[in-house]
Enzyme design. Structure first.
Site, PDB file in Angstrom:
ATOM      1  N   ALA A 158      36.273  39.141  39.284  1.00  0.00           N
ATOM      2  CA  ALA A 158      36.769  40.349  39.909  1.00  0.00           C
ATOM      3  C   ALA A 158      37.983  40.278  40.709  1.00  0.00           C
ATOM      4  O   ALA A 158      38.614  38.781  40.931  1.00  0.00           O
ATOM      5  CB  ALA A 158      35.880  39.934  41.189  1.00  0.00           C
ATOM      6  N   LYS A 184      33.126  34.882  38.149  1.00  0.00           N
ATOM      7  CA  LYS A 184      34.136  34.751  38.518  1.00  0.00           C
ATOM      8  C   LYS A 184      35.018  35.122  39.606  1.00  0.00           C
ATOM      9  O   LYS A 184      35.407  35.929  39.810  1.00  0.00           O
ATOM     10  CB  LYS A 184      34.812  34.233  37.276  1.00  0.00           C
ATOM     11  CG  LYS A 184      36.421  32.845  37.641  1.00  0.00           C
ATOM     12  CD  LYS A 184      37.504  32.971  36.688  1.00  0.00           C
ATOM     13  CE  LYS A 184      38.393  34.045  37.775  1.00  0.00           C
ATOM     14  NZ  LYS A 184      38.711  34.000  39.134  1.00  0.00           N
ATOM     15  N   GLU A 259      37.306  47.769  34.982  1.00  0.00           N
ATOM     16  CA  GLU A 259      37.863  48.718  36.274  1.00  0.00           C
ATOM     17  C   GLU A 259      39.713  47.694  36.876  1.00  0.00           C
ATOM     18  O   GLU A 259      39.197  47.155  37.301  1.00  0.00           O
ATOM     19  CB  GLU A 259      36.757  48.276  37.399  1.00  0.00           C
ATOM     20  CG  GLU A 259      35.672  48.618  37.122  1.00  0.00           C
ATOM     21  CD  GLU A 259      35.151  50.318  37.257  1.00  0.00           C
ATOM     22  OE1 GLU A 259      36.351  51.036  37.605  1.00  0.00           O
ATOM     23  OE2 GLU A 259      33.874  51.256  37.777  1.00  0.00           O
ATOM     24  N   GLU A 392      52.128  50.513  41.576  1.00  0.00           N
ATOM     25  CA  GLU A 392      50.802  49.575  42.259  1.00  0.00           C
ATOM     26  C   GLU A 392      51.682  48.864  42.952  1.00  0.00           C
ATOM     27  O   GLU A 392      51.532  47.844  42.953  1.00  0.00           O
ATOM     28  CB  GLU A 392      49.693  49.214  41.376  1.00  0.00           C
ATOM     29  CG  GLU A 392      48.482  49.128  41.809  1.00  0.00           C
ATOM     30  CD  GLU A 392      47.077  48.694  41.301  1.00  0.00           C
ATOM     31  OE1 GLU A 392      47.356  47.685  41.457  1.00  0.00           O
ATOM     32  OE2 GLU A 392      46.228  49.325  41.896  1.00  0.00           O
TER      33      GLU A 392
HETATM   34  P1  NAD Z   1      44.053  40.709  39.339  1.00  0.00           P
HETATM   35  O1  NAD Z   1      44.498  41.426  38.441  1.00  0.00           O
HETATM   36  O2  NAD Z   1      45.497  39.118  39.642  1.00  0.00           O
HETATM   37  O3  NAD Z   1      43.173  39.641  39.091  1.00  0.00           O
HETATM   38  C1  NAD Z   1      42.105  39.746  39.515  1.00  0.00           C
HETATM   39  C2  NAD Z   1      40.699  38.334  38.840  1.00  0.00           C
HETATM   40  O4  NAD Z   1      41.531  38.061  37.396  1.00  0.00           O
HETATM   41  C3  NAD Z   1      41.134  37.401  39.694  1.00  0.00           C
HETATM   42  O5  NAD Z   1      39.672  36.816  39.429  1.00  0.00           O
HETATM   43  C4  NAD Z   1      41.611  36.128  38.403  1.00  0.00           C
HETATM   44  O6  NAD Z   1      41.443  35.292  39.134  1.00  0.00           O
HETATM   45  C5  NAD Z   1      41.144  36.748  37.493  1.00  0.00           C
HETATM   46  N1  NAD Z   1      42.189  36.524  36.580  1.00  0.00           N
HETATM   47  C6  NAD Z   1      43.534  36.540  36.467  1.00  0.00           C
HETATM   48  N2  NAD Z   1      44.289  35.956  35.282  1.00  0.00           N
HETATM   49  C7  NAD Z   1      43.176  36.113  34.090  1.00  0.00           C
HETATM   50  C8  NAD Z   1      43.257  35.552  32.644  1.00  0.00           C
HETATM   51  N3  NAD Z   1      44.287  34.799  32.168  1.00  0.00           N
HETATM   52  N4  NAD Z   1      41.776  36.008  32.249  1.00  0.00           N
HETATM   53  C9  NAD Z   1      40.698  35.768  33.239  1.00  0.00           C
HETATM   54  N5  NAD Z   1      40.564  36.285  33.954  1.00  0.00           N
HETATM   55  C10 NAD Z   1      42.356  35.917  34.772  1.00  0.00           C
HETATM   56  O7  NAD Z   1      44.440  41.184  40.087  1.00  0.00           O
HETATM   57  P2  NAD Z   1      43.999  41.181  42.150  1.00  0.00           P
HETATM   58  O8  NAD Z   1      45.666  40.430  42.429  1.00  0.00           O
HETATM   59  O9  NAD Z   1      43.178  39.719  42.315  1.00  0.00           O
HETATM   60  O10 NAD Z   1      43.624  42.498  42.293  1.00  0.00           O
HETATM   61  C11 NAD Z   1      44.054  43.979  43.095  1.00  0.00           C
HETATM   62  C12 NAD Z   1      44.457  44.325  41.616  1.00  0.00           C
HETATM   63  O11 NAD Z   1      42.613  44.800  41.299  1.00  0.00           O
HETATM   64  C13 NAD Z   1      44.994  45.641  41.881  1.00  0.00           C
HETATM   65  O12 NAD Z   1      45.501  45.986  40.518  1.00  0.00           O
HETATM   66  C14 NAD Z   1      43.525  46.637  42.084  1.00  0.00           C
HETATM   67  O13 NAD Z   1      44.319  47.952  41.595  1.00  0.00           O
HETATM   68  C15 NAD Z   1      42.831  46.245  40.818  1.00  0.00           C
HETATM   69  N6  NAD Z   1      41.714  46.544  41.644  1.00  0.00           N
HETATM   70  C16 NAD Z   1      41.205  47.977  40.944  1.00  0.00           C
HETATM   71  C17 NAD Z   1      39.654  48.138  41.213  1.00  0.00           C
HETATM   72  C18 NAD Z   1      38.800  49.495  40.848  1.00  0.00           C
HETATM   73  O14 NAD Z   1      37.469  49.679  41.142  1.00  0.00           O
HETATM   74  N7  NAD Z   1      39.475  49.580  39.568  1.00  0.00           N
HETATM   75  C19 NAD Z   1      38.870  47.833  42.341  1.00  0.00           C
HETATM   76  C20 NAD Z   1      39.509  47.339  42.892  1.00  0.00           C
HETATM   77  C21 NAD Z   1      40.622  45.955  42.984  1.00  0.00           C
END
Ligand code: NAD
Length: 504
Positions: A158, A184, A259, A392
């Site tokens: 998440a 996680k 998502e 974004e």
């Molecule tokens: P992110 O992709 O940086 O991180 C999301 C999660 O992935 C975190 O828990 C992070 O620790 C984990 N992560 C990072 N690298 C990873 C890897 N190599 N392998 C597995 N997990 C890994 O996103 P963020 O900065 O936390 O959140 C913002 C993003 O989330 C934006 O792009 C937003 O649009 C998106 N978002 C989408 C929705 C939806 O419903 N589509 C909802 C909320 C947020």
């Protein structure tokens, strides 16, 4: 609103919730949880290592036979109690969510927490309504029916923007359908996911059904996705990380629900109620300080309304009150971190070279200087193919562009790799209906932008991912359907056998 609690005391044992207990991580690396409104560290914990992920998956695996074997009514009863426990702790949840995210407490109190309680109630009811096709004699000689079955241990990842709601969206449909889960959260916002799992235990949900590992994406996240005992990965986050998760899931043939990011268009036709569009654009672009995957980010306004829309949005943005998230009159809190604020500011600085910043475009000083604040920002005169229109940004930034014909407006709205959400503003039934048909997004609002409800699906088209959160549609992700076929003829040599041996 409660008086809050000392986070370090509340989570003194650690930030891993495995088999119904809080435990320390074992990675050897520590993480600070920082209040972005002040820059103050409110919690320091040891991140999960791969051993912690293994332990959480083992706990989920052990809990699976009994949980998936419980009746829908038993699971439903526990989920109803879970909703009641969450509701009773609403003030603590709102406090922790605002503390770790900098969300105005009116947002966490009126949106994040009640939304989560409602989602829990919804899935308590939906747990008893898992459906398949009715049984029937489709071949004439057999009775066929479908079993809808839980799949096993789900691994979920998440993001930090709505930590509580994202935990709920991932955990609830999975466990309502009889799966067990390891979630996680983002490492900078672990608190409310841990509290959510603790509340489940308090409600009587058995140990091991819901486990939380708080660790780094590249370590705990990748290990969880690639774990041989994890049968499905459900990921919410950026499109870039989603692609990496998909690569790992492909190599282990793990079922996947993604998502991802968004860049929602906000399409204003020339017959729209201008006042409604202005209010909707400011609310839709600034909610959660713009850190919302469905936030309005690209406003396309038909030429006759364009100047008035720009003036109205700028004026309303300037009236939005930035401040202490715990002050009930604060409208806009800080961004999630100073790093995210600087990233947003850098987008705006680059845009100054090719566009006009109408209002905002700076961090406030004075009492707010220590926090990760950024003023609501409206940008115009940017070209459709510019960075500010295409990337974004995930901050309180709205870009506005004019359009002339309806065809052009729809084309511009669709001119993005993303497809999570969109809105169209018009009083014309035919224009509204056309927008809902032709805009490629998982949600299209007419004359509003942002509201979600537990009964309706949330999920993307195109690079915004695939699969649905919330609603009964989410069960399609978290269950597998099995065809069961009974022979009704009771004869040893069946008619179709002649295609393999002998003739009749
Ligand atoms: P992110 O992709 O940086 O991180 C999301 C999660 O992935 C975190 O828990 C992070 O620790 C984990 N992560 C990072 N690298 C990873 C890897 N190599 N392998 C597995 N997990 C890994 O996103 P963020 O900065 O936390 O959140 C913002 C993003 O989330 C934006 O792009 C937003 O649009 C998106 N978002 C989408 C929705 C939806 O419903 N589509 C909802 C909320 C947020």
């Amino acid at each position: 609103m409660g008086n809050g609690f000392q986070v370090q005391d509340r989570f003194a044992e650690g930030a891993q919730y495995i088999g119904g207990r809080l435990l320390p991580g074992t990675s050897g690396h520590h993480q600070e949880v920082v209040d972005p409104a002040t820059g103050r560290t409110v919690y320091r914990y040891e991140l999960a290592g791969t051993d912690d992920v293994d332990a959480a998956v083992a706990a989920a695996r052990e809990a699976f036979p009994a949980w998936s074997g419980a009746t829908p009514g038993e699971r439903s009863g526990l989920l109803h109690r879970f909703a009641a426990v969450l509701d009773a702790q609403a003030a603590d949840f709102a406090y922790a969510e605002s503390l770790q995210c900098g969300k105005p407490v009116k947002l966490s109190t009126e949106f994040d927490v009640p939304g989560t309680v409602d989602n829990t109630s919804f899935f308590a009811g939906a747990a008893r309504n898992l459906e398949g096709k009715s049984a029937g004699e489709y071949s004439g000689d057999h009775t066929s029916y479908v079993r809808r079955e839980a799949i096993g241990v789900v691994g979920s990842i998440a993001p930090w923007n709505y930590p509580l709601q994202m935990a709920a969206w991932k955990i609830l449909p999975a466990v309502a359908a009889g799966n067990t889960i390891v979630l996680k959260p983002a490492e900078i916002t672990p608190l409310t996911s841990l509290m959510f799992a603790q509340a489940a235990t308090e409600a009587g949900i058995p140990d091991g059904v819901i486990n939380i590992v708080c660790g780094a994406g590249k370590v705990a996240g990748e290990h969880l996705v690639g774990h041989p005992d994890v049968v499905m990965t459900s990921f919410t986050g950026s499109t870039a990380v989603g692609k990496r998760v998909a690569e790992i899931a492909a190599s282990t043939v793990t079922r996947l629900h993604l998502e991802l990011g968004g860049k929602a268009p906000f399409l204003v036709f020339d017959d729209a109620d201008l006042d409604a569009a202005v209010n909707g654009a400011v609310a839709g672009s600034l909610i959660n300080t713009g850190q919302d995957c469905t936030a309005a980010t690209r406003a396309y306004v038909q030429r006759p309304l364009y100047d008035a829309f720009v003036a109205g949005v700028a004026e309303l943005m300037e009236s939005v009150r930035l401040g202490d998230p715990f002050d009930p009159s604060t409208d806009l809190g800080p961004l999630i971190s100073h790093a995210q604020r600087d990233r947003v500011a850098a987008f705006v600085e680059r845009a100054r070279a090719y566009a006009t910043v109408v209002t905002g475009g700076e961090a406030p000083g004075g009492d707010l200087a220590a926090g990760a604040y950024y003023r609501p920002t409206l940008i115009k005169d940017a070209a459709q193919d510019s960075e500010i229109v295409n990337s974004e940004i995930f901050g309180p930034v709205l870009v506005v562009l004019p359009f002339d014909t309806d065809d052009e407006g729809i084309r511009l709205a669709n001119d993005t790799p993303y497809g999570l959400a969109a809105s169209a503003w018009t009083r014309d039934l035919y224009r509204a209906n056309r927008a809902t048909r032709e805009i490629g997004a998982g949600c299209v609002w007419i004359n509003d932008h942002i509201p979600i409800i537990s009964e309706m699906p949330h999920g993307g088209y195109k690079a915004s991912g695939f699969g649905k959160d919330m609603s009964s549609y989410s069960f399609d992700e978290y269950t597998q359907v099995k065809h069961v076929m009974y022979d009704n003829s009771a004869v040893a040599r069946k008619d179709w056998h002649r295609t393999v041996f002998g003739d009749r």
